[in-house]
Design a protein around this motif. Structure first.
Motif, short mmCIF file in Angstrom:
data_model
loop_
_atom_site.label_atom_id
_atom_site.label_comp_id
_atom_site.label_asym_id
_atom_site.label_seq_id
_atom_site.Cartn_x
_atom_site.Cartn_y
_atom_site.Cartn_z
N ILE A 1 -78.11 0.31 27.98
CA ILE A 1 -77.06 0.83 27.10
C ILE A 1 -75.70 0.29 27.54
N LEU A 2 -75.43 0.28 28.84
CA LEU A 2 -74.16 -0.26 29.34
C LEU A 2 -74.02 -1.74 29.02
N VAL A 3 -75.08 -2.50 29.24
CA VAL A 3 -75.06 -3.94 28.96
C VAL A 3 -74.77 -4.19 27.49
N HIS A 4 -75.43 -3.45 26.65
CA HIS A 4 -75.22 -3.63 25.20
C HIS A 4 -73.80 -3.23 24.79
N HIS A 5 -73.32 -2.13 25.32
CA HIS A 5 -72.00 -1.63 24.93
C HIS A 5 -70.88 -2.58 25.37
N PHE A 6 -70.92 -3.04 26.62
CA PHE A 6 -69.82 -3.84 27.14
C PHE A 6 -69.97 -5.34 26.88
N PHE A 7 -71.21 -5.83 26.77
CA PHE A 7 -71.41 -7.28 26.69
C PHE A 7 -72.20 -7.72 25.46
N ILE B 1 -69.97 -10.69 34.26
CA ILE B 1 -69.70 -9.39 34.88
C ILE B 1 -68.47 -9.50 35.78
N ARG B 2 -68.41 -10.58 36.56
CA ARG B 2 -67.25 -10.77 37.45
C ARG B 2 -65.96 -10.94 36.66
N GLU B 3 -66.02 -11.64 35.55
CA GLU B 3 -64.83 -11.80 34.71
C GLU B 3 -64.39 -10.44 34.15
N PHE B 4 -65.35 -9.65 33.68
CA PHE B 4 -65.06 -8.30 33.20
C PHE B 4 -64.37 -7.48 34.29
N LEU B 5 -64.89 -7.57 35.52
CA LEU B 5 -64.31 -6.81 36.63
C LEU B 5 -62.94 -7.33 37.03
N SER B 6 -62.66 -8.60 36.78
CA SER B 6 -61.32 -9.10 37.09
C SER B 6 -60.28 -8.46 36.17
N HIS B 7 -60.70 -8.07 34.97
CA HIS B 7 -59.80 -7.39 34.03
C HIS B 7 -59.86 -5.87 34.17
N HIS B 8 -60.98 -5.35 34.63
CA HIS B 8 -61.19 -3.90 34.75
C HIS B 8 -61.81 -3.58 36.12
N PRO B 9 -61.05 -3.75 37.21
CA PRO B 9 -61.64 -3.60 38.55
C PRO B 9 -62.13 -2.20 38.90
N TYR B 10 -61.64 -1.18 38.20
CA TYR B 10 -62.04 0.19 38.51
C TYR B 10 -63.14 0.70 37.58
N SER B 11 -63.76 -0.20 36.83
CA SER B 11 -64.83 0.18 35.92
C SER B 11 -66.11 0.46 36.70
N VAL B 12 -66.54 1.70 36.66
CA VAL B 12 -67.78 2.07 37.34
C VAL B 12 -68.96 1.31 36.73
N ALA B 13 -68.96 1.20 35.40
CA ALA B 13 -70.05 0.48 34.72
C ALA B 13 -70.12 -0.96 35.21
N GLY B 14 -68.99 -1.63 35.29
CA GLY B 14 -68.97 -3.02 35.75
C GLY B 14 -69.42 -3.15 37.19
N GLN B 15 -68.99 -2.24 38.04
CA GLN B 15 -69.38 -2.28 39.45
C GLN B 15 -70.89 -2.10 39.61
N VAL B 16 -71.44 -1.14 38.87
CA VAL B 16 -72.89 -0.87 38.96
C VAL B 16 -73.69 -2.03 38.37
N LEU B 17 -73.23 -2.59 37.26
CA LEU B 17 -73.95 -3.73 36.67
C LEU B 17 -73.94 -4.93 37.60
N LEU B 18 -72.83 -5.17 38.29
CA LEU B 18 -72.80 -6.27 39.25
C LEU B 18 -73.77 -6.01 40.39
N ALA B 19 -73.83 -4.80 40.88
CA ALA B 19 -74.78 -4.47 41.95
C ALA B 19 -76.22 -4.71 41.49
N LYS B 20 -76.54 -4.29 40.27
CA LYS B 20 -77.90 -4.48 39.74
C LYS B 20 -78.21 -5.96 39.58
N LYS B 21 -77.24 -6.74 39.10
CA LYS B 21 -77.45 -8.18 38.93
C LYS B 21 -77.69 -8.85 40.29
N LEU B 22 -76.94 -8.46 41.31
CA LEU B 22 -77.15 -9.01 42.65
C LEU B 22 -78.51 -8.59 43.21
#
Length: 90
Positions: free
Chosen positions: A7-13, A26-47
């Motif tokens: 759901i997060l992947v679909h909503h944001f990307f 994901i990293r580009e998204f986080l460069s614009h929104h560094p405090y996004s919990v969704a972005g942080q968790v998605l990056l962790a899952k991708k790694l």
């Protein structure tokens, strides 16, 4: 894969799942929104999926700083498996 992450992947990307999503997006998204919990968790899952265990653990721990419920992050990153006593996210 966890439906909550889909759901997060679909909503944001606008992608159907995280395997279709490049880490660079994901990293580009986080460069614009560094405090996004969704972005942080998605990056962790991708790694985690890429097999970078050391990077995954670091990102999972960083993600935990942005939320007040570390069990929720464990739930998302570990495919809904309950945590084992005395074991961290990684």
């Amino acid at each position: 894969m966890n439906n909550d992450l889909n759901i997060l992947v679909h909503h944001f990307f606008n992608r159907s799942n995280i395997s279709e999503l490049p880490e660079s997006d994901i990293r580009e998204f986080l460069s614009h929104h560094p405090y996004s919990v969704a972005g942080q968790v998605l990056l962790a899952k991708k790694l985690q999926q890429s097999g970078s265990q050391e990077l995954f653990i670091g990102q999972a721990n960083a993600s935990a700083l942005y939320v007040n419920d570390p069990l929720w992050i464990h739930f998302l990153l570990n495919e809904n498996k309950p945590p084992q006593a005395g074991k961290t996210t990684g």
